[in-house]
Design a protein around this motif. Structure first.
Motif, PDB file in Angstrom:
ATOM      1  N   GLU A  45       0.825  -1.204   0.000  1.00  0.00           N
ATOM      2  CA  GLU A  45       0.000   0.000   0.000  1.00  0.00           C
ATOM      3  C   GLU A  45       0.861   1.256   0.000  1.00  0.00           C
ATOM      4  OE1 GLU A  45      -2.518   0.135   3.475  1.00  0.00           O
ATOM      5  OE2 GLU A  45      -0.844   0.433   4.852  1.00  0.00           O
ATOM      6  N   TYR A  58      -0.450  12.180   1.603  1.00  0.00           N
ATOM      7  CA  TYR A  58      -0.368  11.109   2.588  1.00  0.00           C
ATOM      8  C   TYR A  58      -1.607  10.248   2.582  1.00  0.00           C
ATOM      9  CZ  TYR A  58       3.333  13.996   4.663  1.00  0.00           C
ATOM     10  OH  TYR A  58       4.467  14.731   4.866  1.00  0.00           O
ATOM     11  N   LYS A  59      -1.403   8.981   2.895  1.00  0.00           N
ATOM     12  CA  LYS A  59      -2.519   8.087   3.225  1.00  0.00           C
ATOM     13  C   LYS A  59      -3.190   8.632   4.475  1.00  0.00           C
ATOM     14  CE  LYS A  59      -3.156   3.273   4.680  1.00  0.00           C
ATOM     15  NZ  LYS A  59      -4.202   2.926   3.688  1.00  0.00           N
ATOM     16  N   ASP A  60      -4.502   8.572   4.539  1.00  0.00           N
ATOM     17  CA  ASP A  60      -5.237   9.192   5.652  1.00  0.00           C
ATOM     18  C   ASP A  60      -4.766   8.693   7.017  1.00  0.00           C
ATOM     19  OD1 ASP A  60      -8.536   9.546   4.080  1.00  0.00           O
ATOM     20  OD2 ASP A  60      -6.715  10.776   3.994  1.00  0.00           O
ATOM     21  N   SER A  61      -4.476   7.418   7.133  1.00  0.00           N
ATOM     22  CA  SER A  61      -4.163   6.853   8.443  1.00  0.00           C
ATOM     23  C   SER A  61      -2.793   7.298   8.984  1.00  0.00           C
ATOM     24  CB  SER A  61      -4.216   5.327   8.404  1.00  0.00           C
ATOM     25  OG  SER A  61      -3.212   4.815   7.535  1.00  0.00           O
ATOM     26  N   VAL A  62      -1.963   7.897   8.143  1.00  0.00           N
ATOM     27  CA  VAL A  62      -0.651   8.358   8.618  1.00  0.00           C
ATOM     28  C   VAL A  62      -0.548   9.877   8.632  1.00  0.00           C
ATOM     29  CG1 VAL A  62       0.391   6.256   7.684  1.00  0.00           C
ATOM     30  CG2 VAL A  62       0.592   8.400   6.392  1.00  0.00           C
ATOM     31  N   LYS A  63      -1.556  10.539   8.097  1.00  0.00           N
ATOM     32  CA  LYS A  63      -1.531  12.002   8.050  1.00  0.00           C
ATOM     33  C   LYS A  63      -1.403  12.546   9.457  1.00  0.00           C
ATOM     34  CE  LYS A  63      -4.169  13.372   4.776  1.00  0.00           C
ATOM     35  NZ  LYS A  63      -5.355  13.770   3.980  1.00  0.00           N
ATOM     36  N   ARG A  65       0.952  12.183  11.443  1.00  0.00           N
ATOM     37  CA  ARG A  65       1.929  11.388  12.201  1.00  0.00           C
ATOM     38  C   ARG A  65       3.226  11.197  11.422  1.00  0.00           C
ATOM     39  NH1 ARG A  65       1.007   6.204  13.390  1.00  0.00           N
ATOM     40  NH2 ARG A  65      -0.344   5.821  11.597  1.00  0.00           N
ATOM     41  N   ARG A  85       2.112   3.100  15.707  1.00  0.00           N
ATOM     42  CA  ARG A  85       1.116   2.171  16.236  1.00  0.00           C
ATOM     43  C   ARG A  85       1.421   0.774  15.728  1.00  0.00           C
ATOM     44  NH1 ARG A  85      -3.592   6.257  14.421  1.00  0.00           N
ATOM     45  NH2 ARG A  85      -3.584   4.919  12.580  1.00  0.00           N
ATOM     46  N   ASP A  87      -0.324  -1.177  14.021  1.00  0.00           N
ATOM     47  CA  ASP A  87      -0.738  -1.422  12.635  1.00  0.00           C
ATOM     48  C   ASP A  87       0.149  -0.705  11.622  1.00  0.00           C
ATOM     49  OD1 ASP A  87      -3.720   0.757  12.550  1.00  0.00           O
ATOM     50  OD2 ASP A  87      -1.639   1.137  13.135  1.00  0.00           O
ATOM     51  N   ASP A  88       1.201  -0.020  12.099  1.00  0.00           N
ATOM     52  CA  ASP A  88       2.218   0.519  11.205  1.00  0.00           C
ATOM     53  C   ASP A  88       3.305  -0.514  10.931  1.00  0.00           C
ATOM     54  OD1 ASP A  88       1.928   3.626  12.971  1.00  0.00           O
ATOM     55  OD2 ASP A  88       1.142   3.181  10.958  1.00  0.00           O
TER      56      ASP A  88
END
Length: 113
Positions: A45, A58-63, A65, A85, A87-88
């Protein structure tokens, strides 16, 4: 084209890591550069991209961070990862295209909870 990623490791949840990717064999300053990742059992991904002029996506889940940056004088792209996290956890690749068709060997990031 060579893309050599480094900087991965084992970190606790909430910790930080900075990945680096040294590029060679092409005109680095004329390409967007990307970071992608692949978690165990999941598909590759896209995570972040940076343009020639420094614009970022950025991918939303890392924005908010993760921060992608580049140093064209050093032909290097970076990924600063904060507040990591579980899930990273993944193998992280730098790539010359958003789909990761031209990518390096990857560096492992493992986040323990």
């Amino acid at each position: 084209v060579q893309l050599q990623a480094s900087g991965g490791g084992l970190v606790q949840s909430g910790g930080s890591l900075r990945l680096s990717c040294a590029a060679s064999g092409f005109a680095f300053d004329t390409y967007w550069m990307y970071w992608l990742r692949q978690a165990p059992g999941k598909e590759l991904e896209w995570v972040a991209g940076i343009g020639i002029g420094g614009n970022r996506d950025y991918k939303d889940s890392v924005k908010y961070r993760f921060t992608i940056s580049r140093d064209n004088a050093k032909n290097t792209v970076y990924l600063q990862m904060n507040d990591l996290r579980s899930d990273d956890t993944a193998l992280y690749y730098c790539a010359r295209d958003r789909r990761g068709l031209i990518r390096g060997q990857g560096t492992q990031v493992t986040v323990s909870s």
